[in-house]
Scaffold this motif. Structure first.
Motif, PDB file in Angstrom:
ATOM      1  N   ARG A 262       0.857  -1.181   0.000  1.00 32.58           N
ATOM      2  CA  ARG A 262       0.000   0.000   0.000  1.00 32.58           C
ATOM      3  C   ARG A 262       0.888   1.224   0.000  1.00 32.58           C
ATOM      4  NH1 ARG A 262      -0.162   1.949   5.367  1.00 32.58           N
ATOM      5  NH2 ARG A 262       0.227   0.376   7.002  1.00 32.58           N
ATOM      6  N   PRO A 263       0.334   2.428  -0.221  1.00 32.19           N
ATOM      7  CA  PRO A 263       1.181   3.621  -0.232  1.00 32.19           C
ATOM      8  C   PRO A 263       2.017   3.754   1.045  1.00 32.19           C
ATOM      9  CG  PRO A 263      -0.978   4.155  -1.109  1.00 32.19           C
ATOM     10  CD  PRO A 263      -1.061   2.748  -0.602  1.00 32.19           C
ATOM     11  N   GLY A 264       3.314   3.815   0.874  1.00 31.34           N
ATOM     12  CA  GLY A 264       4.235   3.931   1.999  1.00 31.34           C
ATOM     13  C   GLY A 264       4.794   2.611   2.468  1.00 31.34           C
ATOM     14  N   VAL A 265       4.095   1.509   2.151  1.00 29.01           N
ATOM     15  CA  VAL A 265       4.549   0.157   2.526  1.00 29.01           C
ATOM     16  C   VAL A 265       4.540  -0.687   1.260  1.00 29.01           C
ATOM     17  CG1 VAL A 265       4.170  -1.861   3.978  1.00 29.01           C
ATOM     18  CG2 VAL A 265       3.514   0.409   4.805  1.00 29.01           C
ATOM     19  N   TYR A 266       5.720  -1.068   0.803  1.00 25.19           N
ATOM     20  CA  TYR A 266       5.834  -1.751  -0.483  1.00 25.19           C
ATOM     21  C   TYR A 266       6.437  -3.142  -0.274  1.00 25.19           C
ATOM     22  CZ  TYR A 266       5.571   3.215  -1.493  1.00 25.19           C
ATOM     23  OH  TYR A 266       5.211   4.534  -1.494  1.00 25.19           O
ATOM     24  N   LEU A 267       5.826  -4.145  -0.903  1.00 25.64           N
ATOM     25  CA  LEU A 267       6.287  -5.518  -0.770  1.00 25.64           C
ATOM     26  C   LEU A 267       6.933  -5.972  -2.069  1.00 25.64           C
ATOM     27  CD1 LEU A 267       3.222  -7.144   1.050  1.00 25.64           C
ATOM     28  CD2 LEU A 267       5.322  -6.228   2.071  1.00 25.64           C
ATOM     29  N   ILE A 268       8.126  -6.545  -1.960  1.00 27.40           N
ATOM     30  CA  ILE A 268       8.837  -7.041  -3.140  1.00 27.40           C
ATOM     31  C   ILE A 268       9.306  -8.471  -2.882  1.00 27.40           C
ATOM     32  CG2 ILE A 268       9.556  -4.776  -3.992  1.00 27.40           C
ATOM     33  CD1 ILE A 268      12.242  -5.122  -2.709  1.00 27.40           C
ATOM     34  N   GLY A 269       9.459  -9.233  -3.956  1.00 23.16           N
ATOM     35  CA  GLY A 269       9.912 -10.605  -3.824  1.00 23.16           C
ATOM     36  C   GLY A 269       8.884 -11.479  -3.128  1.00 23.16           C
ATOM     37  N   GLU A 281      10.451 -21.171  -7.927  1.00 24.32           N
ATOM     38  CA  GLU A 281      11.523 -20.279  -8.383  1.00 24.32           C
ATOM     39  C   GLU A 281      11.100 -18.843  -8.091  1.00 24.32           C
ATOM     40  OE1 GLU A 281      13.906 -17.614 -10.247  1.00 24.32           O
ATOM     41  OE2 GLU A 281      11.947 -17.892 -11.196  1.00 24.32           O
ATOM     42  N   GLY A 282      11.913 -18.133  -7.320  1.00 22.27           N
ATOM     43  CA  GLY A 282      11.527 -16.780  -6.951  1.00 22.27           C
ATOM     44  C   GLY A 282      12.597 -15.729  -7.171  1.00 22.27           C
ATOM     45  N   ILE A 283      13.795 -16.143  -7.588  1.00 23.53           N
ATOM     46  CA  ILE A 283      14.891 -15.179  -7.743  1.00 23.53           C
ATOM     47  C   ILE A 283      14.604 -14.197  -8.866  1.00 23.53           C
ATOM     48  CG2 ILE A 283      17.339 -14.931  -8.310  1.00 23.53           C
ATOM     49  CD1 ILE A 283      17.867 -17.563  -6.909  1.00 23.53           C
ATOM     50  N   SER A 284      14.108 -14.702  -9.999  1.00 19.41           N
ATOM     51  CA  SER A 284      13.849 -13.804 -11.136  1.00 19.41           C
ATOM     52  C   SER A 284      12.782 -12.767 -10.780  1.00 19.41           C
ATOM     53  CB  SER A 284      13.413 -14.611 -12.363  1.00 19.41           C
ATOM     54  OG  SER A 284      12.236 -15.359 -12.098  1.00 19.41           O
ATOM     55  N   ALA A 285      11.685 -13.210 -10.155  1.00 19.35           N
ATOM     56  CA  ALA A 285      10.625 -12.278  -9.775  1.00 19.35           C
ATOM     57  C   ALA A 285      11.103 -11.296  -8.718  1.00 19.35           C
ATOM     58  CB  ALA A 285       9.407 -13.050  -9.270  1.00 19.35           C
ATOM     59  N   ALA A 286      11.952 -11.762  -7.804  1.00 17.62           N
ATOM     60  CA  ALA A 286      12.473 -10.876  -6.758  1.00 17.62           C
ATOM     61  C   ALA A 286      13.289  -9.736  -7.364  1.00 17.62           C
ATOM     62  CB  ALA A 286      13.321 -11.677  -5.780  1.00 17.62           C
ATOM     63  N   MET A 287      14.176 -10.082  -8.303  1.00 14.94           N
ATOM     64  CA  MET A 287      15.012  -9.046  -8.920  1.00 14.94           C
ATOM     65  C   MET A 287      14.175  -8.091  -9.754  1.00 14.94           C
ATOM     66  SD  MET A 287      18.598 -10.999  -9.858  1.00 14.94           S
ATOM     67  CE  MET A 287      17.860 -12.219 -10.945  1.00 14.94           C
ATOM     68  N   LEU A 288      13.168  -8.610 -10.460  1.00 14.71           N
ATOM     69  CA  LEU A 288      12.296  -7.742 -11.245  1.00 14.71           C
ATOM     70  C   LEU A 288      11.498  -6.801 -10.351  1.00 14.71           C
ATOM     71  CD1 LEU A 288      10.969 -10.174 -13.995  1.00 14.71           C
ATOM     72  CD2 LEU A 288      12.475  -8.201 -14.330  1.00 14.71           C
ATOM     73  N   CYS A 289      10.973  -7.316  -9.235  1.00 17.97           N
ATOM     74  CA  CYS A 289      10.249  -6.462  -8.282  1.00 17.97           C
ATOM     75  C   CYS A 289      11.139  -5.334  -7.779  1.00 17.97           C
ATOM     76  CB  CYS A 289       9.768  -7.285  -7.098  1.00 17.97           C
ATOM     77  SG  CYS A 289       8.365  -8.341  -7.431  1.00 17.97           S
ATOM     78  N   GLY A 290      12.379  -5.680  -7.440  1.00 18.07           N
ATOM     79  CA  GLY A 290      13.306  -4.658  -6.975  1.00 18.07           C
ATOM     80  C   GLY A 290      13.524  -3.575  -8.009  1.00 18.07           C
ATOM     81  N   ARG A 291      13.695  -3.986  -9.257  1.00 20.34           N
ATOM     82  CA  ARG A 291      13.876  -3.009 -10.342  1.00 20.34           C
ATOM     83  C   ARG A 291      12.630  -2.139 -10.512  1.00 20.34           C
ATOM     84  NH1 ARG A 291      15.056  -5.384 -16.186  1.00 20.34           N
ATOM     85  NH2 ARG A 291      17.230  -4.788 -15.810  1.00 20.34           N
ATOM     86  N   TYR A 292      11.446  -2.763 -10.535  1.00 18.57           N
ATOM     87  CA  TYR A 292      10.217  -2.014 -10.786  1.00 18.57           C
ATOM     88  C   TYR A 292       9.926  -1.017  -9.674  1.00 18.57           C
ATOM     89  CZ  TYR A 292       9.245  -5.493 -14.438  1.00 18.57           C
ATOM     90  OH  TYR A 292       9.292  -6.292 -15.548  1.00 18.57           O
ATOM     91  N   LEU A 293      10.163  -1.421  -8.434  1.00 14.72           N
ATOM     92  CA  LEU A 293       9.888  -0.480  -7.344  1.00 14.72           C
ATOM     93  C   LEU A 293      10.877   0.685  -7.381  1.00 14.72           C
ATOM     94  CD1 LEU A 293       8.186   0.253  -4.927  1.00 14.72           C
ATOM     95  CD2 LEU A 293       9.702  -1.109  -3.478  1.00 14.72           C
TER      96      LEU A 293
END
Length: 364
Positions: A262-269, A281-293
């Motif tokens: 939510r606004p101010g609290v962001y969840l990645i990976g 498999e979660g490494i690819s999605a984790a890195m993409l989330c980090g990039r997108y945020l």
């Protein structure tokens, strides 16, 4: 006593948190950032340590090359898929990189620029106060305007500030010394009598790993029963384990399980459920989330705008991961799995007597 205030606090420094911190530090160097890194030699991420093609593709998009020191022996080109209940076996070609997961995470963390504050410690408490957030680490309280949960399946950020959680399993794996050249280098195991999910074996630097995902209630008994089934099928014993590891593992089932926060609290990976339900498999999605945020922070200036941009950027990823929930439903259904394996679709035919899995008797 509050020690220091930051613009952003990142809880967790695995692939999601490390990539986010590295990218945001480049895109908006004026922001002050705190990264809480809870991993250590004694507190590692429980993971088989295989880098899937999707993760390799993401690394290539960052123009990153993997150091040789991270790789483990042997490299893997096929997966033995076993159904212990029906006795079926198929071999499928795969292009994974076998690696040391802890060294991989340390390598990504080392890329975080020096002007970012990185604490090697465990986050003790998180609270929402006065339009911001407090993070307690070892008795010291830090304040942050925004907080990023990159702390995995058992996310403190999600539990404390969001609440909802996807389906979870307990992942258990044991390490053994490699005592037989005939043990499979990599296998995917199904056994409907002990789990509605999958298990795995992986050979790594002279060790052999057996692990699986089990319902949290009764997980130890289910793991022991499946291990016995596997030993009966192989006609051997694994010996005494030299190490046992366990952790929670996220397994999304529905669209709503992919949580952006939510606004101010962001969840990645994996904290946000961004993991493949079919293969874990979660490494690819984790890195993409980090990039997108990081890109959302670079383009937005207010919390609600950042959150909306992050939701839009992750939409294709969430759609792809949702499709994996459908694939999981097929693979983990004994009926559909039987006919998928029976068809031999996309399988390869190994040489006769290539492995001990040439004949698999059903396990009653």
């Amino acid at each position: 006593m509050c020690k220091r205030r930051f613009d952003v606090a990142v809880i967790g420094a695995g692939p999601a948190g490390a990539i986010f911190a590295s990218e945001l530090a480049k895109l908006r160097p004026e922001l002050t950032m705190l990264v809480i890194d809870g991993q250590s030699e004694q507190n590692k991420k429980v993971c088989g340590g295989l880098l899937a093609p999707d993760a390799q593709k993401v690394l290539a998009s960052f123009d990153l090359t993997l150091p040789n020191a991270i790789l483990a022996d042997p490299q893997i080109f096929a997966v033995d898929t076993l159904d212990l209940s029906s006795g079926q076996r198929q071999v499928y070609q795969r292009h994974y990189l076998n690696m040391n997961r802890y060294l991989f995470d340390r390598w990504l963390t080392a890329r975080i620029p020096s002007h970012v504050t990185v604490l090697s410690a465990h986050c003790d408490d998180i609270r929402e106060e006065d339009g911001g957030y407090t993070v307690t680490v070892g008795g010291t309280v830090y304040r942050a305007d925004s907080i990023v949960g990159a702390d995995g399946a058992n996310s403190t950020v999600r539990k404390t500030l969001i609440g909802a959680a996807p389906k979870q399993y307990t992942a258990i794996q044991e390490w053994y010394r490699m005592n037989s050249a005939e043990l499979p280098h990599y296998s995917c195991i199904f056994d409907r009598t002990t789990s509605d999910s999958c298990s795995w074996t992986i050979c790594k630097d002279g060790y052999w790993i057996f692990g699986g995902a089990f319902e949290k209630h009764g997980c130890r008994d289910a793991f022991a029963a499946q291990k016995l089934h596997l030993q009966q099928t192989l006609g051997c014993t694994f010996g005494e384990p030299i190490r046992r590891e366990a952790c929670l593992l996220t397994s999304p089932r529905h669209w709503r399980d992919f949580l952006c926060g939510r606004p101010g609290v962001y969840l990645i990976g994996e904290a946000g459920g961004f993991i493949s339900a079919s293969s874990f498999e979660g490494i690819s999605a984790a890195m993409l989330c980090g990039r997108y945020l990081a890109q959302a922070f670079a383009a937005g200036r207010i919390k609600s705008d950042i959150w909306r941009r992050y939701c839009r950027l992750t939409f294709p990823l969430r759609l792809k991961l949702w499709s994996k929930t459908v694939k999981r439903a097929l693979l983990c259904s004994p009926f559909f799995r039987y006919w998928i394996m029976k068809s031999g679709l996309q399988s390869i035919k190994p040489e006769p007597n290539r492995s001990i899995f040439t004949q698999l008797p059903p396990v009653c």
